[in-house]
Motif scaffolding. Structure first.
Motif, PDB file in Angstrom:
ATOM      1  N   PRO A  81       0.658  -1.101  -0.173  1.00 15.14           N
ATOM      2  CA  PRO A  81      -0.212   0.191  -0.153  1.00 15.14           C
ATOM      3  C   PRO A  81       0.429   1.110   0.118  1.00 15.14           C
ATOM      4  CG  PRO A  81       0.303  -0.797   2.274  1.00 15.14           C
ATOM      5  CD  PRO A  81       0.493  -1.833   0.893  1.00 15.14           C
ATOM      6  N   ASN A  82       0.645   2.030  -0.362  1.00 15.10           N
ATOM      7  CA  ASN A  82       1.282   3.529  -0.549  1.00 15.10           C
ATOM      8  C   ASN A  82       0.506   4.769   0.194  1.00 15.10           C
ATOM      9  OD1 ASN A  82      -0.450   4.298  -2.932  1.00 15.10           O
ATOM     10  ND2 ASN A  82       0.487   4.005  -4.345  1.00 15.10           N
ATOM     11  N   LEU A  83      -0.755   4.171  -0.311  1.00 13.18           N
ATOM     12  CA  LEU A  83      -2.017   5.036   1.034  1.00 13.18           C
ATOM     13  C   LEU A  83      -2.733   4.774   2.670  1.00 13.18           C
ATOM     14  CD1 LEU A  83      -4.037   7.811   1.207  1.00 13.18           C
ATOM     15  CD2 LEU A  83      -5.090   7.163  -0.709  1.00 13.18           C
ATOM     16  N   LEU A  84      -2.294   5.274   3.081  1.00 13.27           N
ATOM     17  CA  LEU A  84      -3.173   4.510   4.334  1.00 13.27           C
ATOM     18  C   LEU A  84      -3.513   5.622   5.310  1.00 13.27           C
ATOM     19  CD1 LEU A  84      -2.503   2.648   7.005  1.00 13.27           C
ATOM     20  CD2 LEU A  84      -1.023   4.443   7.845  1.00 13.27           C
ATOM     21  N   VAL A  85      -4.800   4.757   5.326  1.00 17.51           N
ATOM     22  CA  VAL A  85      -6.709   5.412   5.848  1.00 17.51           C
ATOM     23  C   VAL A  85      -6.298   5.293   7.251  1.00 17.51           C
ATOM     24  CG1 VAL A  85      -7.918   5.906   6.440  1.00 17.51           C
ATOM     25  CG2 VAL A  85      -7.335   5.725   4.277  1.00 17.51           C
ATOM     26  N   VAL A  86      -6.352   6.535   8.549  1.00 18.50           N
ATOM     27  CA  VAL A  86      -6.042   5.823  10.271  1.00 18.50           C
ATOM     28  C   VAL A  86      -7.819   6.867  10.147  1.00 18.50           C
ATOM     29  CG1 VAL A  86      -4.022   5.102  10.010  1.00 18.50           C
ATOM     30  CG2 VAL A  86      -4.365   7.664  10.654  1.00 18.50           C
ATOM     31  N   GLY A  87      -7.796   6.181  11.884  1.00 20.28           N
ATOM     32  CA  GLY A  87      -8.774   7.280  12.155  1.00 20.28           C
ATOM     33  C   GLY A  87      -9.971   6.171  13.316  1.00 20.28           C
ATOM     34  N   SER A  88     -10.777   6.655  13.721  1.00 18.76           N
ATOM     35  CA  SER A  88     -12.248   5.986  14.608  1.00 18.76           C
ATOM     36  C   SER A  88     -12.859   5.604  13.129  1.00 18.76           C
ATOM     37  CB  SER A  88     -12.278   6.637  14.900  1.00 18.76           C
ATOM     38  OG  SER A  88     -12.600   7.559  14.786  1.00 18.76           O
ATOM     39  N   SER A  89     -14.102   5.599  13.647  1.00 16.66           N
ATOM     40  CA  SER A  89     -14.916   4.421  12.736  1.00 16.66           C
ATOM     41  C   SER A  89     -15.598   5.452  11.519  1.00 16.66           C
ATOM     42  CB  SER A  89     -16.471   4.113  13.345  1.00 16.66           C
ATOM     43  OG  SER A  89     -16.845   5.475  14.146  1.00 16.66           O
ATOM     44  N   VAL A  90     -14.938   6.619  11.821  1.00 19.29           N
ATOM     45  CA  VAL A  90     -15.755   7.607  10.399  1.00 19.29           C
ATOM     46  C   VAL A  90     -14.412   8.003   9.678  1.00 19.29           C
ATOM     47  CG1 VAL A  90     -16.636   9.960  11.947  1.00 19.29           C
ATOM     48  CG2 VAL A  90     -14.258   9.783  11.863  1.00 19.29           C
ATOM     49  N   ALA A  91     -13.412   7.454   9.700  1.00 23.13           N
ATOM     50  CA  ALA A  91     -12.303   6.973   8.770  1.00 23.13           C
ATOM     51  C   ALA A  91     -12.562   5.153   8.460  1.00 23.13           C
ATOM     52  CB  ALA A  91     -11.131   6.754   9.368  1.00 23.13           C
ATOM     53  N   TRP A  92     -12.880   4.606   8.826  1.00 17.99           N
ATOM     54  CA  TRP A  92     -13.360   3.367   8.453  1.00 17.99           C
ATOM     55  C   TRP A  92     -14.810   2.996   7.322  1.00 17.99           C
ATOM     56  CZ3 TRP A  92     -16.404  -0.527  12.276  1.00 17.99           C
ATOM     57  CH2 TRP A  92     -16.332  -2.127  11.345  1.00 17.99           C
ATOM     58  N   ARG A  93     -15.406   4.211   8.129  1.00 20.87           N
ATOM     59  CA  ARG A  93     -16.981   4.024   7.339  1.00 20.87           C
ATOM     60  C   ARG A  93     -16.941   4.497   6.511  1.00 20.87           C
ATOM     61  NH1 ARG A  93     -18.757  -0.758   9.174  1.00 20.87           N
ATOM     62  NH2 ARG A  93     -19.756  -0.614  11.449  1.00 20.87           N
ATOM     63  N   HIS A  94     -16.094   6.023   6.365  1.00 21.97           N
ATOM     64  CA  HIS A  94     -16.819   7.609   5.323  1.00 21.97           C
ATOM     65  C   HIS A  94     -15.347   7.251   4.285  1.00 21.97           C
ATOM     66  CE1 HIS A  94     -18.543  10.075   8.326  1.00 21.97           C
ATOM     67  NE2 HIS A  94     -19.091   8.880   8.232  1.00 21.97           N
ATOM     68  N   PHE A  95     -14.394   6.298   4.191  1.00 18.45           N
ATOM     69  CA  PHE A  95     -13.702   6.465   3.283  1.00 18.45           C
ATOM     70  C   PHE A  95     -13.670   5.387   1.860  1.00 18.45           C
ATOM     71  CE2 PHE A  95      -9.793   4.514   1.290  1.00 18.45           C
ATOM     72  CZ  PHE A  95      -8.758   6.206   1.045  1.00 18.45           C
ATOM     73  N   ASP A  96     -14.287   5.006   0.421  1.00 20.06           N
ATOM     74  CA  ASP A  96     -14.636   4.826  -0.365  1.00 20.06           C
ATOM     75  C   ASP A  96     -13.054   4.727  -1.214  1.00 20.06           C
ATOM     76  OD1 ASP A  96     -15.301   2.960  -2.124  1.00 20.06           O
ATOM     77  OD2 ASP A  96     -16.038   4.002  -3.657  1.00 20.06           O
ATOM     78  N   GLY A  97     -12.253   3.408  -0.793  1.00 18.35           N
ATOM     79  CA  GLY A  97     -10.942   3.405  -1.960  1.00 18.35           C
ATOM     80  C   GLY A  97     -11.143   3.125  -3.009  1.00 18.35           C
ATOM     81  N   ALA A  98     -11.858   2.150  -3.430  1.00 18.14           N
ATOM     82  CA  ALA A  98     -12.638   2.545  -5.044  1.00 18.14           C
ATOM     83  C   ALA A  98     -12.298   3.875  -5.829  1.00 18.14           C
ATOM     84  CB  ALA A  98     -13.686   1.600  -5.453  1.00 18.14           C
ATOM     85  N   ALA A  99     -13.334   4.547  -4.822  1.00 18.62           N
ATOM     86  CA  ALA A  99     -12.852   5.642  -5.827  1.00 18.62           C
ATOM     87  C   ALA A  99     -11.982   6.851  -5.237  1.00 18.62           C
ATOM     88  CB  ALA A  99     -14.036   7.104  -4.569  1.00 18.62           C
ATOM     89  N   ILE A 100     -10.971   6.113  -5.084  1.00 24.21           N
ATOM     90  CA  ILE A 100      -9.965   6.800  -5.447  1.00 24.21           C
ATOM     91  C   ILE A 100      -8.737   6.501  -6.014  1.00 24.21           C
ATOM     92  CG2 ILE A 100      -8.057   7.422  -3.469  1.00 24.21           C
ATOM     93  CD1 ILE A 100     -10.291   8.688  -2.450  1.00 24.21           C
ATOM     94  N   VAL A 101      -8.865   4.882  -6.169  1.00 29.16           N
ATOM     95  CA  VAL A 101      -9.029   4.512  -6.569  1.00 29.16           C
ATOM     96  C   VAL A 101      -8.864   4.736  -8.211  1.00 29.16           C
ATOM     97  CG1 VAL A 101      -7.724   2.535  -8.556  1.00 29.16           C
ATOM     98  CG2 VAL A 101      -7.624   2.407  -5.727  1.00 29.16           C
ATOM     99  N   ASN A 102     -10.244   5.520  -8.233  1.00 28.09           N
ATOM    100  CA  ASN A 102     -11.010   5.522  -9.521  1.00 28.09           C
ATOM    101  C   ASN A 102     -10.448   6.884 -10.153  1.00 28.09           C
ATOM    102  OD1 ASN A 102     -12.984   5.127 -11.894  1.00 28.09           O
ATOM    103  ND2 ASN A 102     -13.782   7.070 -10.873  1.00 28.09           N
ATOM    104  N   HIS A 103      -9.930   7.948  -9.247  1.00 23.86           N
ATOM    105  CA  HIS A 103      -9.224   9.040  -9.292  1.00 23.86           C
ATOM    106  C   HIS A 103      -7.242   9.393  -9.846  1.00 23.86           C
ATOM    107  CE1 HIS A 103      -8.161  13.814  -8.210  1.00 23.86           C
ATOM    108  NE2 HIS A 103      -9.075  13.153  -9.097  1.00 23.86           N
ATOM    109  N   ASP A 104      -7.208   8.076  -8.908  1.00 29.72           N
ATOM    110  CA  ASP A 104      -5.521   7.813  -8.993  1.00 29.72           C
ATOM    111  C   ASP A 104      -5.238   6.644  -9.485  1.00 29.72           C
ATOM    112  OD1 ASP A 104      -3.134   8.256  -9.134  1.00 29.72           O
ATOM    113  OD2 ASP A 104      -3.001   8.943  -6.987  1.00 29.72           O
ATOM    114  N   PRO A 105      -5.383   5.589 -10.715  1.00 32.47           N
ATOM    115  CA  PRO A 105      -5.460   4.092 -10.680  1.00 32.47           C
ATOM    116  C   PRO A 105      -3.864   3.912  -9.972  1.00 32.47           C
ATOM    117  CG  PRO A 105      -5.873   5.721 -12.426  1.00 32.47           C
ATOM    118  CD  PRO A 105      -5.421   6.466 -10.967  1.00 32.47           C
ATOM    119  N   SER A 106      -2.443   5.053  -9.713  1.00 30.26           N
ATOM    120  CA  SER A 106      -1.472   4.876  -8.784  1.00 30.26           C
ATOM    121  C   SER A 106      -1.035   4.335  -7.653  1.00 30.26           C
ATOM    122  CB  SER A 106      -0.350   5.700  -9.435  1.00 30.26           C
ATOM    123  OG  SER A 106      -0.754   6.834  -8.196  1.00 30.26           O
ATOM    124  N   ALA A 107      -2.651   4.732  -7.128  1.00 30.12           N
ATOM    125  CA  ALA A 107      -3.419   4.656  -5.038  1.00 30.12           C
ATOM    126  C   ALA A 107      -3.501   3.370  -4.962  1.00 30.12           C
ATOM    127  CB  ALA A 107      -4.160   5.417  -4.634  1.00 30.12           C
TER     128      ALA A 107
END
Length: 351
Positions: A81-107
């Motif tokens: 992985p080159n992008l790490l998401v951290v935090g509490s439940s809002v970081a776990w529940r509010h982040f969609d990795g697919a949306a990030i990859v769609n915007h930046d395929p290298s992520a």
């Protein structure tokens, strides 16, 4: 027929010794037999729960959602992985990795957020994963005000790092950890719900992970605001964020902190003047001031209607996907800014 005198004396001596110590051989046999039997029943119980998918993960933290996330990291690792998401439940529940990859395929995102963490605990988890995942170049921390209250009374250590290392990265057998973290009460309690949570049959508390470790809340219903007045902000929490920011800065990795959207009705009820959230915003900026970390106020700069929420702070998955699409642009800008700074540092050190 009478025993020889020496045998009678030996028997008498043993009885006297047992009487003095208070422990008889029969008692010891019964004790160890009972312990062996109990262990056998416990192991058979674990096997039975495992067979029916009712076996909770080992209780490293004694929090089911935290322990289940450790099991996810063990069983479905994200490669390099080159992008790490951290935090509490809002970081776990509010982040969609697919949306990030769609915007930046290298992520290559890894959602390393755990439920119920305070900011100091999120920093602890971040440091653990950064030590284990050297390919990470960018860190995203999604926060809400509840994360930054009461850190002074909460231990940093969410779980034992050595045990987590062996379990997640060393692929150590899980069975020994059920003995080391023996907690029959939570084992029984969690075994009653974990199968349904894994199957997304408990609407507001699923334990479902996508390939990035995100935890979608796929429901069309709501449960009211649920959260009341927030606790006072704690400087200890902001100090933990500063320490994490400084580490990343020294290592040449970027940090983006994002405050999550909050339900407009909750803000109207609990912070009608906006004073509390303005102070939260100011203190986040101040905590990052000594480094090049980026801050994006998602609550102010991304519009969320009441229907986007299931409670005061949690977004339903459809809204989280839209939020992540907006977030992707901020991450791209932060990445570009960090790359520019890296090139400037190289140029300044080149003869």
């Amino acid at each position: 027929m009478s025993l020889p005198a020496e045998h009678a004396n030996d028997a008498s001596s043993k009885e006297e010794s047992a009487t003095k110590t208070g422990i008889s051989p029969r008692y010891m046999v019964a004790l160890f037999g009972g312990m062996t039997g109990a262990l056998a029943v416990f192991c058979l119980g674990l096997l039975g729960l495992s067979t029916t998918d009712n076996l909770p993960p080992p209780a490293f933290s004694n929090s089911l959602c935290v322990d289940e996330k450790l099991s996810f990291l063990r069983e479905r690792p994200v490669t390099s992985p080159n992008l790490l998401v951290v935090g509490s439940s809002v970081a776990w529940r509010h982040f969609d990795g697919a949306a990030i990859v769609n915007h930046d395929p290298s992520a290559r995102p890894l959602n390393g957020a755990f439920c119920g963490l305070h900011a100091n605990q999120s920093a602890y988890v971040a440091n653990w994963l950064l030590d284990r995942e050297p390919t990470i170049k960018q860190v995203l921390m999604i926060v809400d005000p509840q994360d930054f209250a009461g850190c002074w009374k909460i231990p940093n250590e969410v779980f034992n790092r050595d045990d987590a290392d062996q379990y997640v990265y060393g692929q150590a057998s899980r069975w020994g950890y059920y003995m080391r973290y023996f907690s029959p009460g939570s084992l029984v309690r969690n075994s009653l719900s974990v199968k349904d949570q894994r199957a997304n049959r408990i609407e507001f508390d699923p334990l479902v992970f996508d390939r990035f470790g995100d935890g979608p809340l796929m429901t069309e219903n709501s449960r009211g605001l649920l959260y009341g007045r927030p606790e006072p902000l704690d400087q200890t929490c902001f100090d933990a964020l500063t320490a994490l920011s400084e580490r990343l800065h020294q290592e040449g990795r970027s940090l983006t902190v994002v405050s999550t959207p909050l339900h407009p009705d909750w803000k109207a009820q609990q912070d009608p003047t906006g004073t509390f959230l303005a102070d939260f915003d100011r203190r986040l900026v101040s905590a990052l001031a000594s480094t090049n970390a980026q801050y994006w106020n998602g609550d102010k700069e991304w519009t969320a209607t009441p229907t986007a929420f299931i409670d005061a702070i949690h977004l339903r998955w459809s809204a989280a996907q839209d939020f992540s699409a907006a977030l992707a642009k901020q991450l791209y800008l932060a990445k570009a800014s960090n790359d520019d700074r890296h090139e400037e540092r190289l140029a300044s050190t080149t003869p």
